[in-house]
Motif scaffolding. Structure first.
Motif, PDB file in Angstrom:
ATOM      1  N   ALA A  22      -2.795  14.148   6.710  1.00 50.29           N
ATOM      2  CA  ALA A  22      -3.303  15.014   7.774  1.00 50.29           C
ATOM      3  C   ALA A  22      -4.250  14.273   8.714  1.00 50.29           C
ATOM      4  O   ALA A  22      -4.321  14.591   9.907  1.00 50.29           O
ATOM      5  CB  ALA A  22      -4.016  16.232   7.170  1.00 50.29           C
ATOM      6  N   LEU A  23      -4.953  13.297   8.185  1.00 48.86           N
ATOM      7  CA  LEU A  23      -5.918  12.546   8.988  1.00 48.86           C
ATOM      8  C   LEU A  23      -5.291  11.397   9.768  1.00 48.86           C
ATOM      9  O   LEU A  23      -5.953  10.787  10.596  1.00 48.86           O
ATOM     10  CB  LEU A  23      -7.041  12.023   8.086  1.00 48.86           C
ATOM     11  N   GLY A  24      -4.025  11.076   9.485  1.00 48.95           N
ATOM     12  CA  GLY A  24      -3.357  10.021  10.234  1.00 48.95           C
ATOM     13  C   GLY A  24      -2.553   9.057   9.395  1.00 48.95           C
ATOM     14  O   GLY A  24      -1.808   8.249   9.927  1.00 48.95           O
ATOM     15  N   GLY A  25      -2.738   9.079   8.088  1.00 51.08           N
ATOM     16  CA  GLY A  25      -1.892   8.319   7.184  1.00 51.08           C
ATOM     17  C   GLY A  25      -2.145   6.838   7.044  1.00 51.08           C
ATOM     18  O   GLY A  25      -1.337   6.133   6.446  1.00 51.08           O
ATOM     19  N   THR A  26      -3.265   6.343   7.532  1.00 53.62           N
ATOM     20  CA  THR A  26      -3.549   4.917   7.372  1.00 53.62           C
ATOM     21  C   THR A  26      -4.415   4.695   6.136  1.00 53.62           C
ATOM     22  O   THR A  26      -5.060   5.624   5.650  1.00 53.62           O
ATOM     23  CB  THR A  26      -4.278   4.329   8.601  1.00 53.62           C
ATOM     24  N   PRO A  27      -4.452   3.468   5.656  1.00 52.91           N
ATOM     25  CA  PRO A  27      -5.288   3.188   4.473  1.00 52.91           C
ATOM     26  C   PRO A  27      -6.767   3.557   4.673  1.00 52.91           C
ATOM     27  O   PRO A  27      -7.419   4.002   3.738  1.00 52.91           O
ATOM     28  CB  PRO A  27      -5.135   1.686   4.262  1.00 52.91           C
ATOM     29  N   LEU A  28      -7.267   3.400   5.885  1.00 54.90           N
ATOM     30  CA  LEU A  28      -8.675   3.710   6.127  1.00 54.90           C
ATOM     31  C   LEU A  28      -8.965   5.206   6.043  1.00 54.90           C
ATOM     32  O   LEU A  28     -10.113   5.604   5.814  1.00 54.90           O
ATOM     33  CB  LEU A  28      -9.116   3.162   7.480  1.00 54.90           C
ATOM     34  N   LEU A  81      -1.197   0.474   2.058  1.00 55.92           N
ATOM     35  CA  LEU A  81      -1.505  -0.837   2.644  1.00 55.92           C
ATOM     36  C   LEU A  81      -0.262  -1.584   3.102  1.00 55.92           C
ATOM     37  O   LEU A  81      -0.381  -2.570   3.826  1.00 55.92           O
ATOM     38  CB  LEU A  81      -2.320  -1.682   1.653  1.00 55.92           C
ATOM     39  N   ASP A  82       0.906  -1.151   2.671  1.00 60.27           N
ATOM     40  CA  ASP A  82       2.189  -1.643   3.182  1.00 60.27           C
ATOM     41  C   ASP A  82       2.180  -3.148   3.474  1.00 60.27           C
ATOM     42  O   ASP A  82       2.020  -3.575   4.614  1.00 60.27           O
ATOM     43  CB  ASP A  82       2.564  -0.863   4.447  1.00 60.27           C
ATOM     44  N   GLY A  83       2.333  -3.931   2.442  1.00 61.57           N
ATOM     45  CA  GLY A  83       2.389  -5.374   2.627  1.00 61.57           C
ATOM     46  C   GLY A  83       1.079  -6.087   2.363  1.00 61.57           C
ATOM     47  O   GLY A  83       1.037  -7.308   2.385  1.00 61.57           O
TER      48      GLY A  83
END
Length: 133
Positions: A22-28, A81-83
């Motif tokens: 919901a917040l954007g899907g990035t690791p951060l 983290l994808d990679g």
């Protein structure tokens, strides 16, 4: 105790994945989700960290269940983290540190601080990949 921890593991990881998405899907965004959790009046830290402290014997079933939760969280973060899966352990360490510090300080600031450190790790990793280090 183990059954309670397993149910809580499933619920907590589902909550984290939903909030991160919901917040954007990035690791951060894991740190933004944690900040939301820290702001709640019923925030009491991490049941899994607390369990490992109370059931300090790594061979105890409760300690193992709590450690398994942390392994699953690490796997989830590695996927995000994808990679850059090598950063999953440091990210989870930052998450755990933020949780304990937020409980002590009763503020969301530890999530922001951990996010900043995690962003620096990501930037350093990206710079190393592109040969800028």
């Amino acid at each position: 105790m183990v059954a309670v921890l397993r149910r809580r593991d499933e619920a907590w990881r589902a909550w984290l994945a939903d909030r991160v998405d919901a917040l954007g899907g990035t690791p951060l965004h894991v740190f933004d989700a944690l900040a939301e959790r820290f702001a709640r009046a019923d925030f009491r830290g991490c049941a899994f960290i607390n369990t490992m402290v109370e059931a300090a014997d790594p061979a105890s079933p409760a300690h193992r269940a709590a450690a398994e939760h942390k392994e699953r969280v690490t796997d989830y973060v590695a996927e995000l983290l994808d990679g850059r899966a090598e950063l999953a352990g440091p990210f989870v360490m930052l998450m755990d540190g933020a949780i304990v510090t937020a409980l002590r300080e009763r503020t969301t600031a530890p999530a922001r601080h951990a996010r900043a450190v995690a962003a620096a790790l990501l930037n350093a990793s990206q710079d190393a990949e592109s040969g800028l280090s």
